[in-house]
Motif scaffolding. Structure first.
Motif, mmCIF file in Angstrom:
data_model
loop_
_atom_site.group_PDB
_atom_site.id
_atom_site.type_symbol
_atom_site.label_atom_id
_atom_site.label_comp_id
_atom_site.label_asym_id
_atom_site.label_seq_id
_atom_site.Cartn_x
_atom_site.Cartn_y
_atom_site.Cartn_z
ATOM 1 N N UNK A 141 0.762 4.394 8.996
ATOM 2 C CA UNK A 141 0.528 4.840 7.623
ATOM 3 C C UNK A 141 1.697 4.478 6.718
ATOM 4 N N UNK A 142 2.932 4.629 7.229
ATOM 5 C CA UNK A 142 4.109 4.275 6.432
ATOM 6 C C UNK A 142 4.153 2.773 6.158
ATOM 7 N N UNK A 143 3.847 1.985 7.178
ATOM 8 C CA UNK A 143 3.847 0.531 6.997
ATOM 9 C C UNK A 143 2.761 0.093 6.012
ATOM 10 N N UNK A 144 1.598 0.721 6.111
ATOM 11 C CA UNK A 144 0.520 0.413 5.178
ATOM 12 C C UNK A 144 0.957 0.724 3.751
ATOM 13 N N UNK A 145 1.565 1.886 3.547
ATOM 14 C CA UNK A 145 2.022 2.270 2.212
ATOM 15 C C UNK A 145 3.071 1.302 1.692
ATOM 16 N N UNK A 146 3.953 0.843 2.590
ATOM 17 C CA UNK A 146 4.978 -0.108 2.178
ATOM 18 C C UNK A 146 4.365 -1.436 1.745
ATOM 19 N N UNK A 147 3.380 -1.910 2.510
ATOM 20 C CA UNK A 147 2.694 -3.158 2.137
ATOM 21 C C UNK A 147 2.042 -3.031 0.764
ATOM 22 N N UNK A 148 1.394 -1.901 0.531
ATOM 23 C CA UNK A 148 0.727 -1.676 -0.746
ATOM 24 C C UNK A 148 1.736 -1.631 -1.882
ATOM 25 N N UNK A 149 2.844 -0.906 -1.685
ATOM 26 C CA UNK A 149 3.856 -0.774 -2.739
ATOM 27 C C UNK A 149 4.495 -2.121 -3.058
ATOM 28 N N UNK A 150 4.855 -2.886 -2.022
ATOM 29 C CA UNK A 150 5.524 -4.178 -2.247
ATOM 30 C C UNK A 150 4.611 -5.124 -3.014
ATOM 31 N N UNK A 151 3.350 -5.207 -2.587
ATOM 32 C CA UNK A 151 2.441 -6.119 -3.283
ATOM 33 C C UNK A 151 2.218 -5.679 -4.723
ATOM 34 N N UNK A 152 2.075 -4.385 -4.940
ATOM 35 C CA UNK A 152 1.871 -3.899 -6.303
ATOM 36 C C UNK A 152 3.097 -4.178 -7.170
ATOM 37 N N UNK A 153 4.288 -3.998 -6.609
ATOM 38 C CA UNK A 153 5.520 -4.280 -7.361
ATOM 39 C C UNK A 153 5.587 -5.741 -7.773
ATOM 40 N N UNK A 154 5.139 -6.631 -6.873
ATOM 41 C CA UNK A 154 5.168 -8.060 -7.176
ATOM 42 C C UNK A 154 4.091 -8.417 -8.190
ATOM 43 N N UNK A 155 2.867 -7.955 -7.957
ATOM 44 C CA UNK A 155 1.753 -8.297 -8.841
ATOM 45 C C UNK A 155 2.007 -7.852 -10.270
ATOM 46 N N UNK A 156 2.531 -6.650 -10.433
ATOM 47 C CA UNK A 156 2.709 -6.114 -11.782
ATOM 48 C C UNK A 156 3.845 -6.779 -12.545
ATOM 49 N N UNK B 271 -9.521 -3.438 -8.493
ATOM 50 C CA UNK B 271 -9.793 -2.076 -8.021
ATOM 51 C C UNK B 271 -8.566 -1.431 -7.396
ATOM 52 N N UNK B 272 -7.802 -2.183 -6.619
ATOM 53 C CA UNK B 272 -6.692 -1.601 -5.862
ATOM 54 C C UNK B 272 -5.419 -1.497 -6.686
ATOM 55 N N UNK B 273 -5.118 -2.534 -7.447
ATOM 56 C CA UNK B 273 -3.838 -2.566 -8.154
ATOM 57 C C UNK B 273 -3.953 -2.286 -9.648
ATOM 58 N N UNK B 274 -5.164 -2.095 -10.139
ATOM 59 C CA UNK B 274 -5.322 -1.763 -11.549
ATOM 60 C C UNK B 274 -4.914 -2.868 -12.491
ATOM 61 N N UNK B 275 -5.021 -4.115 -12.053
ATOM 62 C CA UNK B 275 -4.639 -5.253 -12.888
ATOM 63 C C UNK B 275 -5.792 -5.599 -13.822
#
Length: 407
Positions: free
Chosen positions: A146-161, A179-183
């Protein structure tokens, strides 16, 4: 323009779809008159710090694999060092990030050094992680996962935004990113993947191709090439072969690829008594891949989840070989343009068996149908799915991103 690409895979050696997209973009943009360089994580078994990709230089960095935090931290620190070396050589106008961890360090610490940033989203990082670890790495506990999943999500969102444009290969991935990143959709551009129609082309003599690969002339050959991982649906495909029963007597299924599920698949082949009808080929070399497409009567895409585009589909179609696929991810986007009947009703074994049976019956009962579908498949790729077309569209996106920054 000067273009710097950042990725976790190397374009020097193609072993999968991510490497193929990166390589074709680098070579294609060079062919369109641009200067291109890259910064990539050093691939396993190759310690050379630099490699040539056409006229481009691929700068490499090492990472620590001691644990997940060490992997991310070393990626951030060492990718920035490689980024600085590449930037001195190239003076980039735009940076193109192919995997989020590969671009995190440069975006956090060197963002102002390049005017425009673009992200190429092959698939969502946290979804890939969950799919990969759910069966392949059962020893990872639920909290750690769960922690690794959250980290993957946070890193990608930080980059995308932090990127001006997000490039996706399909409408399916556009919907997922939104849907996932609100872009907002205004920042996303769909640039479909492609195939090289000169390399992937119909055979002059199919019989000679089969002889070269030491394949029988009297069998209906089904071919699938995938990483041997759970999301590819290969266990369901074997169940489909068993479901076909006596009809499988004239069929030979060739499975190309490597991965952690090989032993599982070998055991399942034995349990289902399919040893005479299924061959595990292992890794298919680049020069042989078009030959297997050409030798096959049908190529299969049994994907269970997360198909961001599916280069196999368009490569096979470019060879004039029809493809049967599951209604997963971006597969229907391509196959529906050719023939809706090539899409299975589900991703389970019975649905795959039904779709395979339906297609092979068409070939047998309708004279000329296989040849007609073959010609239409080739034409579809020529019209919509070439790398030349892909890079023309990508060039437009990069130009947009630079103009936005200047504005």
């Amino acid at each position: 323009m000067n273009i710097l690409m950042l990725a976790e895979v190397s374009a020097a050696t193609v072993i999968g779809g991510a490497e193929r997209v990166l390589r074709e973009q680098m070579l294609g943009l060079q062919g369109r008159g641009h200067w291109v360089g890259s910064v990539v994580r050093m691939p396993g078994g190759d310690s050379r710090p630099q490699m040539a990709v056409g006229a481009a230089v691929e700068h490499r960095y090492t990472v620590s694999r001691r644990n997940e935090p060490a992997f991310v931290l070393s990626s951030v620190v060492r990718s920035v060092r490689a980024f600085d070396r590449a930037r001195r050589d190239l003076a980039p106008d735009v940076a193109v990030i192919h995997q989020s961890v590969a671009g995190l360090g440069a975006l956090l610490r060197r963002r102002a050094s390049i005017g425009s940033w673009v992200y190429v989203c092959h698939s969502l990082a946290h979804e890939e992680y969950v799919s990969r670890t759910s069966k392949e790495l059962p020893a990872i506990g639920p909290v750690r996962r769960a922690l690794n999943r959250a980290a993957c999500l946070w890193i990608e969102r930080a980059v995308i935004r932090r990127c001006a444009r997000i490039v996706v290969l399909s409408e399916f991935m556009k919907r997922r990113v939104t849907a996932v990143h609100g872009v907002p959709e205004s920042r996303i551009r769909v640039v479909p993947g492609g195939a090289d129609p000169e390399r992937f082309r119909p055979p002059d003599d199919p019989t000679a191709v089969r002889r070269r690969l030491k394949l029988p002339d009297d069998k209906v050959i089904l071919f699938v090439v995938r990483n041997l991982v759970p999301r590819m649906g290969l266990d369901n495909l074997l169940q489909a072969m068993a479901k076909l029963g006596d009809e499988a007597g004239d069929l030979l299924l060739l499975i190309g690829g490597e991965g952690g599920l090989r032993r599982t698949l070998e055991r399942l082949i034995g349990e289902l008594r399919l040893a005479r009808h299924v061959r595990l080929l292992g890794f298919v070399e680049e020069e042989e891949l078009p030959l297997y497409y050409q030798a096959a009567d049908l190529v299969l895409m049994p994907t269970q989840e997360l198909e961001g585009f599916g280069l196999v589909t368009v490569e096979a179609l470019a060879c004039g070989t029809p493809v049967v696929g599951t209604p997963v991810g971006a597969i229907p986007e391509v196959l529906a343009r050719l023939d809706q009947r090539l899409i299975a009703e589900g991703n389970d074994g019975p649905s795959l068996a039904q779709a395979i049976r339906r297609t092979l019956c068409r070939f047998r009962d309708e004279p000329g149908e296989q040849e007609r579908l073959s010609r239409a498949a080739r034409q579809l790729v020529l019209n919509h799915y070439t790398w030349e077309r892909h890079n023309e569209q990508l060039e437009t996106v990069l130009t947009e991103a630079i103009k936005d920054r200047e504005g």
